[in-house]
Design an enzyme around this catalytic site. Structure first.
Site, short mmCIF file in Angstrom:
data_model
loop_
_atom_site.label_atom_id
_atom_site.label_comp_id
_atom_site.label_asym_id
_atom_site.label_seq_id
_atom_site.Cartn_x
_atom_site.Cartn_y
_atom_site.Cartn_z
CD1 TRP A 111 -3.42 0.88 2.52
CD2 TRP A 111 -2.47 2.42 3.85
NE1 TRP A 111 -2.17 0.42 2.87
CE2 TRP A 111 -1.57 1.34 3.68
CE3 TRP A 111 -2.09 3.51 4.63
CZ2 TRP A 111 -0.31 1.34 4.29
CZ3 TRP A 111 -0.84 3.50 5.23
CH2 TRP A 111 0.04 2.42 5.06
CE LYS A 112 -11.64 0.89 -0.48
NZ LYS A 112 -12.87 0.16 -0.69
CD GLU B 77 -15.08 2.87 -1.32
OE1 GLU B 77 -14.06 3.48 -0.99
OE2 GLU B 77 -15.22 1.64 -1.19
N GLY C 297 -15.55 -4.66 -1.12
CA GLY C 297 -15.79 -4.69 0.33
C GLY C 297 -16.87 -5.67 0.77
CB SER D 133 -13.88 -9.19 -2.33
OG SER D 133 -14.88 -8.40 -1.72
N GLY E 206 -8.27 -3.30 -1.44
CA GLY E 206 -8.80 -2.39 -0.43
C GLY E 206 -8.61 -2.97 0.96
N GLY E 207 -9.67 -3.55 1.50
CA GLY E 207 -9.68 -4.06 2.87
C GLY E 207 -8.45 -4.89 3.23
P1 PGA Z 1 -11.88 -4.24 -1.39
O1 PGA Z 1 -11.82 -2.80 -2.04
O2 PGA Z 1 -10.60 -4.94 -1.72
O3 PGA Z 1 -12.05 -3.99 0.08
O4 PGA Z 1 -13.06 -4.93 -1.99
C1 PGA Z 1 -11.26 -2.59 -3.31
C2 PGA Z 1 -11.37 -1.14 -3.68
O5 PGA Z 1 -12.31 -0.47 -3.25
O6 PGA Z 1 -10.53 -0.61 -4.41
#
Ligand code: PGA
Length: 268
Positions: free
Chosen positions: A30-31, A120, A198, A229, A250-251
Site C-alpha cells: 500500500w506504500k 523507493e 508505477g 505495474s 502496488g498501485g
Molecule cells: P506498482 O508498484 O504495482 O504500482 O507498479 C509495485 C511496487 O512498487 O511494489
C-alpha cells in the site's frame, strides 16, 4: 569470487528444485496510502470480503505501520486467511533510532512478512545494499519472512547490465548471513524492474520469464515474485506464462475491485 557468494551458490545451486508450491503469494504494497485510517479500514474490509472464497493464494497486506494493529483486529474471523507485512524495518531490536520500527516490533504486531530493499527505499531513503543486508539478517533472526526486492533501472536495462545488477543485489543482500538463518528461513525474492514500477509499462511476461530462469540458477526453492505495474489483465500471465510464484502489487492494490480481480485471476 567472494566467499559468501560461493557459499550462496553452493547452498542454492546444487539442491534439487522443490519449490513447487500450491499457493501463489499475492502481496499488496500500500506504500504511504490510504491517507486516513477510515479509508484503510474500508479498503481492507472490501478486500477481505472479496477474496474470502478464493483458494490457492496467500494474500499479504502491507499497510503503513500505524494501520497494522487496527487492520489486524479487523482481520479476525473464522477461516480467515490474510497475512500482514511491514514495508520496511530497521536492523536493531530497540534503542535510540528515531522514527524506526524493529523486526521484533513487527512480529509482535502479528506480521509474518516484511518487504525489504524496495526501490523507493533505495532511492528516497538512500538504502544501500549494506543496509539491506543488515535488515535481512535482523528480519530472519526475528523469524519474519523477508520479501527482498531487486530490480534494474531503465538505463541499466538499456546498457545491458540487468543480470549483473540483479546478481549483485541478490548476493549482497545475503552476504555473511549465517547458514542456519538462511536454510531455515522462508524468504522470497521480488523481481521488480524499476522502470515498470508505477509506470503502467509492465515487463513482458516472456522477458520476465527469462529473468526468473536466471534467478532460479541461484534461488532454487524459495518463491520468486514479479512486481511492477501488475493489474488484473496481466497478473495471471506472470504466474501461468512466466512461472512466478507470486506478485507484488502496488498501485492496483489500492483499488479493492481491481485487487480482488487480480487475486481471483490467479487463484480459483
Ligand atoms: P506498482 O508498484 O504495482 O504500482 O507498479 C509495485 C511496487 O512498487 O511494489
Amino acid at each position: 569470487m567472494p566467499r559468501y557468494y560461493k557459499f550462496f551458490e553452493f547452498e542454492y545451486g546444487v539442491k534439487k528444485c522443490n519449490f513447487l508450491m500450491n499457493k501463489s503469494l499475492i502481496v499488496a504494497n500500500w506504500k504511504m496510502n490510504p491517507a486516513t485510517l477510515k479509508e484503510s479500514k474500508r479498503l481492507f474490509n472490501s478486500v477481505k470480503e472479496g477474496i474470502k472464497n478464493v483458494k490457492n493464494t496467500e494474500v499479504v497486506i502491507c499497510p503503513p505501520f500505524i494501520y497494522l494493529p487496527v487492520l489486524k483486529s479487523e482481520a479476525k474471523g473464522p477461516s480467515f486467511a490474510i497475512s500482514f507485512g511491514g514495508q520496511s524495518c530497521f536492523w536493531e531490536e530497540k534503542g535510540a533510532f528515531t522514527g524506526e520500527v524493529s523486526p521484533t516490533m513487527l512480529k509482535g504486531l502479528g506480521c509474518q512478512y516484511v518487504i525489504l530493499g524496495h526501490s523507493e527505499r533505495r532511492k528516497y531513503f538512500q538504502e544501500t545494499d549494506e543496509m539491506i543486508n543488515k535488515k535481512i539478517k535482523a528480519a530472519l533472526k526475528a523469524k519474519l519472512k523477508p520479501i527482498l526486492c531487486i530490480g534494474e533501472t531503465e538505463s541499466e536495462k538499456k546498457s545491458g547490465k540487468t543480470l549483473y545488477i540483479l546478481k549483485k543485489q541478490l548476493t549482497s543482500a545475503f552476504k555473511n548471513t549465517p547458514k542456519s538463518l538462511i536454510l531455515n528461513s522462508k524468504f522470497s525474492i521480488a523481481y521488480e524492474p524499476i522502470w515498470a514500477i508505477g509506470t503502467g509499462n509492465f515487463c513482458d511476461p516472456l522477458k520476465a520469464k527469462k529473468i526468473l530462469l536466471f534467478l532460479r540458477k541461484t534461488i532454487k526453492k524459495n518463491p520468486i515474485l514479479y512486481g511492477g505495474s501488475v493489474n488484473s489483465q496481466n497478473a495471471r500471465d506472470y504466474i501461468k506464462v512466466s512461472g512466478f510464484q507470486g506478485l507484488l502489487v502496488g498501485g492496483a492494490s489500492l483499488d479493492a475491485k481491481e485487487f480482488i480481480k487480480i487475486v481471483k485471476s490467479v487463484g480459483y
